[in-house]
Design a protein around this motif. Structure first.
Motif, PDB file in Angstrom:
ATOM      1  N   VAL A 155      27.767  98.947  29.352  1.00 59.02           N
ATOM      2  CA  VAL A 155      26.777  99.235  31.019  1.00 59.02           C
ATOM      3  C   VAL A 155      25.718  98.083  30.976  1.00 59.02           C
ATOM      4  O   VAL A 155      25.772  98.179  32.178  1.00 59.02           O
ATOM      5  CB  VAL A 155      26.074 100.237  30.159  1.00 59.02           C
ATOM      6  N   GLY A 156      25.529  97.196  30.276  1.00 57.81           N
ATOM      7  CA  GLY A 156      24.256  96.270  30.464  1.00 57.81           C
ATOM      8  C   GLY A 156      25.110  94.992  31.295  1.00 57.81           C
ATOM      9  O   GLY A 156      24.316  94.569  31.841  1.00 57.81           O
ATOM     10  N   GLU A 176      27.847  94.477  32.403  1.00 61.30           N
ATOM     11  CA  GLU A 176      28.068  95.176  34.136  1.00 61.30           C
ATOM     12  C   GLU A 176      27.432  95.794  35.105  1.00 61.30           C
ATOM     13  O   GLU A 176      27.585  95.075  36.434  1.00 61.30           O
ATOM     14  CB  GLU A 176      28.357  96.751  33.764  1.00 61.30           C
ATOM     15  N   ALA A 177      25.694  95.826  34.685  1.00 59.93           N
ATOM     16  CA  ALA A 177      24.888  96.142  35.678  1.00 59.93           C
ATOM     17  C   ALA A 177      24.026  94.367  35.888  1.00 59.93           C
ATOM     18  O   ALA A 177      24.394  94.267  37.400  1.00 59.93           O
ATOM     19  CB  ALA A 177      23.197  96.815  34.926  1.00 59.93           C
ATOM     20  N   LEU A 178      24.206  93.612  35.100  1.00 60.25           N
ATOM     21  CA  LEU A 178      23.799  92.100  35.102  1.00 60.25           C
ATOM     22  C   LEU A 178      24.753  91.846  35.824  1.00 60.25           C
ATOM     23  O   LEU A 178      24.846  90.623  37.356  1.00 60.25           O
ATOM     24  CB  LEU A 178      23.910  91.374  33.655  1.00 60.25           C
ATOM     25  N   THR A 179      26.124  92.034  36.414  1.00 56.19           N
ATOM     26  CA  THR A 179      27.736  91.519  36.821  1.00 56.19           C
ATOM     27  C   THR A 179      27.511  91.625  37.929  1.00 56.19           C
ATOM     28  O   THR A 179      27.754  91.396  39.022  1.00 56.19           O
ATOM     29  CB  THR A 179      29.124  92.189  36.048  1.00 56.19           C
ATOM     30  N   GLY A 180      27.199  93.026  38.397  1.00 51.95           N
ATOM     31  CA  GLY A 180      26.441  94.112  39.647  1.00 51.95           C
ATOM     32  C   GLY A 180      25.513  93.121  40.093  1.00 51.95           C
ATOM     33  O   GLY A 180      25.946  93.393  41.517  1.00 51.95           O
ATOM     34  N   PHE A 181      24.646  92.511  39.188  1.00 50.86           N
ATOM     35  CA  PHE A 181      23.618  92.275  40.451  1.00 50.86           C
ATOM     36  C   PHE A 181      23.766  90.576  41.066  1.00 50.86           C
ATOM     37  O   PHE A 181      23.335  90.684  41.468  1.00 50.86           O
ATOM     38  CB  PHE A 181      22.093  92.161  39.480  1.00 50.86           C
ATOM     39  N   TYR A 223      27.153  89.964  41.343  1.00 48.61           N
ATOM     40  CA  TYR A 223      27.454  89.998  42.875  1.00 48.61           C
ATOM     41  C   TYR A 223      26.606  90.474  43.963  1.00 48.61           C
ATOM     42  O   TYR A 223      26.970  89.902  44.985  1.00 48.61           O
ATOM     43  CB  TYR A 223      28.669  91.181  42.604  1.00 48.61           C
TER      44      TYR A 223
END
Lengths: 208, 413
Positions: free
Chosen positions: B279-280, B282-287, B289
């Motif tokens: 989850v963490g 993915e959140a960082l990856t999202g940021f 992107y």
């Protein structure tokens, strides 16, 4: 030798401009005179292949350019024409020398640094070679534009109001240089202008 | 003069804008690179460390803790199990082999593991110097331990109770270093290995009065030096390899319901752990992107605006013989060179950040994180940024392609 036959051009929603037939000898110098809106620029752009011919023919050194495609015109322009405009249209991101070298590069001709020196010397701006365009005065910049136009030794130099933006002193200087540089490079010179100040330099007139 | 001088001059003519665009993209790419390297190395580590271990059996408690403690050696033990019960399980028909682990002591924060040579074989260790432990109080140390604590052959040290330096020291029972292992890039690098007996001996004082029954009839399967009926002996956990696939279904259920021990599968628990951490990540990856998207937008705007300023440049270049396609290409290369520079800088930045992390954060030294391992995904990042550059410069380059030279130069455009 430039010959035009029954050349007309029509802008959308305007009446067509019909140009009289021209026969311009190689190495001669002509002034293209006329009111604004009389089609001076249009004719100049047609001759230089900046505008596609709609009807009629234009022959430059025996080549009919009126049937050329856009890509063929690009190529032909680079090899045979030098352009000078009212504004110098130099690339501000480049130095004087780079601006000049752009001409042979884009025309697909070998880049010759001696030729750059030579032309700058002819125009009296050899010391400005490394300067950026912003550092030049208006008169100097216009001279760089002339240098760029003659660098590839084009057979025809087309100038559109080359002196209109200049003061009397610079106008005199630039028009004198333009004429002498065209002679030195054996180029046909056609100047479209309504600037009375350069009329006495060239005796061949084409009145539109 | 050539296309690259021209493009470079254009980029140089607005240095702040160019720098901002490159940095913005570099930040996004760096973040993705860090996550990529971290994720890949963690996953590889987890697979490496759990290889050959089908099941971990220990005292009841959290299954995740059991795995973290006995496979990755980063958490505390759930408790102890009786050797006699472990023995019974080791002899079970579904168990191919079982390795005992006795935990409880450490030296300079590095764990001392009481086990058998089978544990060393599980991780395919090779000796750099010396030999494996043979009798009580002999240890073989992992590569990282040897390097960071500076242990040499023949050195003696006393362990501390628990897993921290300030634990109660067992000074009366010094260990002697018999061998040093080559780096395995697994958890063994951070361990000090000895036999189970040593761990018991160190803690003997707390069990005074209970003598070893030397006249035992049946020796323990796991620790042959003691009797299987010795009810006082305890170990921390048992690493089990199944004999056949049926064991995967029957054995955990049997252990969890029929004994007072618990069984946990390393791969299952590791997957569970990863889904929590995921989850963490993915959140960082999202940021990351989002950053990349913003930089793409910024590059597009920069190109779009500069193309407007450059319409005379484009027209004059056409008048000098440049073809439409050359100008289209120039604009495309300008966009692509921005994104390529950005992503290359980003990848370099990402690895530098990881490198700084490994030298500045002491925990990461023992984690065996390698900042300069490159992954094929990074090539995809470069390829992706190439495409990104082309997309950003698509509209501007079509504009350049469509420049109406007559109108611009006649002053109407």
């Amino acid at each position: 030798m430039i010959c035009t036959r029954s050349l007309t051009y029509q802008y959308p929603a305007e009446r067509a401009i019909a140009f009289r037939d021209l026969n311009i000898d190689t190495g001669s110098q002509f002034l293209l005179l006329g009111e604004s809106g009389s089609g001076k620029t249009t004719l100049l752009h047609l001759l230089g292949g900046l505008l596609k011919t709609q009807s009629g023919t234009i022959e430059v050194h025996g080549t009919d350019i009126s049937k050329f495609s856009e890509a063929e015109l690009d190529h032909f322009r680079g090899k045979h024409f030098g352009f000078i405009f009212q504004r110098n249209h130099l690339l501000a991101a480049l130095t004087v020398e780079q601006n000049l070298l752009l001409a042979p590069y884009l025309a697909g001709i070998k880049q010759n640094h001696h030729r750059v020196e030579e032309v700058l010397l002819q125009l009296g701006i050899a010391d400005q070679k490394r300067k950026r365009i912003q550092e030049l005065s208006l008169g100097q910049a216009q001279r760089v534009a002339i240098a760029r136009a003659v660098l590839n030794k084009p057979s025809v130099i087309l100038a559109d109001e080359p002196t209109s933006a200049l003061d009397d002193k610079n106008c005199d200087r630039v028009s004198e240089l333009l004429v002498s540089v065209a002679q030195q490079n054996q180029a046909t010179l056609i100047i479209a202008t309504h600037d009375q100040r350069i009329k006495n330099r060239i005796c061949n007139l084409i009145q539109l | 003069m050539n296309l690259f001088t021209l493009i470079f001059s254009y980029l140089k003519s607005r240095p702040l804008n160019t720098l901002l665009n490159i940095l913005l993209l570099a930040l996004g790419i760096a973040m993705i690179t860090v996550l990529l390297v971290f994720n890949n190395q963690m996953q590889a580590k987890i697979t490496d460390n759990t290889k050959g271990i089908d099941l971990v059996v220990g005292a009841k408690g959290s299954p995740l803790q059991l795995i973290l403690c006995n496979v990755f050696h980063i958490d505390f033990p759930t408790g102890n199990i009786k050797l006699s019960e472990a023995d019974k399980l080791a002899k079970h028909r579904l168990v191919k082999n079982a390795i005992p682990l006795a935990l409880g002591d450490s030296y300079q924060n590095y764990r001392i593991i009481g086990t058998t040579h089978a544990y060393a074989e599980l991780y395919k260790v090779e000796l750099a110097r010396g030999e494996l432990w043979h009798s009580d109080m002999e240890v073989t140390v992992g590569a990282t331990v040897a390097k960071l604590v500076n242990l040499k052959l023949g050195d003696t040290f006393s362990s501390a109770h628990g897993l921290s330096v300030d634990g109660h020291a067992h000074e009366e029972h010094p260990f002697v270093v018999k061998g040093i292992l080559k780096p395995t890039n697994s958890v063994v690098d951070n361990l000090i290995l000895t036999n189970v007996g040593s761990i018991w001996q160190v803690h003997e004082h707390s069990e005074t009065g209970v003598a070893v029954k030397t006249d035992s009839i049946t020796a323990s399967v796991l620790v042959p030096t003691v009797s299987t009926s010795d009810s006082t002996r305890e170990i921390t956990a048992l690493l089990i390899k199944y004999r056949n696939p049926i064991a995967a279904i029957q054995l955990p259920r049997y252990i969890n319901s029929q004994t007072n021990m618990q069984a946990a599968s390393p791969s299952f628990e590791a997957a569970r752990l990863f889904s929590i951490l995921g989850v963490g990540i993915e959140a960082l990856t999202g940021f990351a992107y989002v950053l990349i998207f913003i930089s793409a937008l910024s590059i597009f705007l920069a190109l779009y605006n500069s193309l407007k300023e450059r319409k005379y440049d484009l027209a004059i270049m056409r008048s000098m013989g440049a073809s439409r396609s050359k100008l289209l290409l120039a604009t495309q290369i300008e966009g692509v060179s921005l994104t390529l520079c950005g992503s290359m800088l980003g990848i370099a930045l990402g690895h530098m950040v990881l490198y700084l992390f490994t030298i500045l954060v002491s925990e990461s030294q023992t984690s065996g994180l390698n900042a300069f391992t490159f992954y094929s995904e990074e090539l995809y990042l470069l390829a992706g940024s190439l495409v990104l550059g082309m997309v950003c410069s698509l509209i501007p380059s079509v504009q350049a392609y469509r420049t109406d030279i007559h109108n611009v130069l006649a002053g109407n455009g």
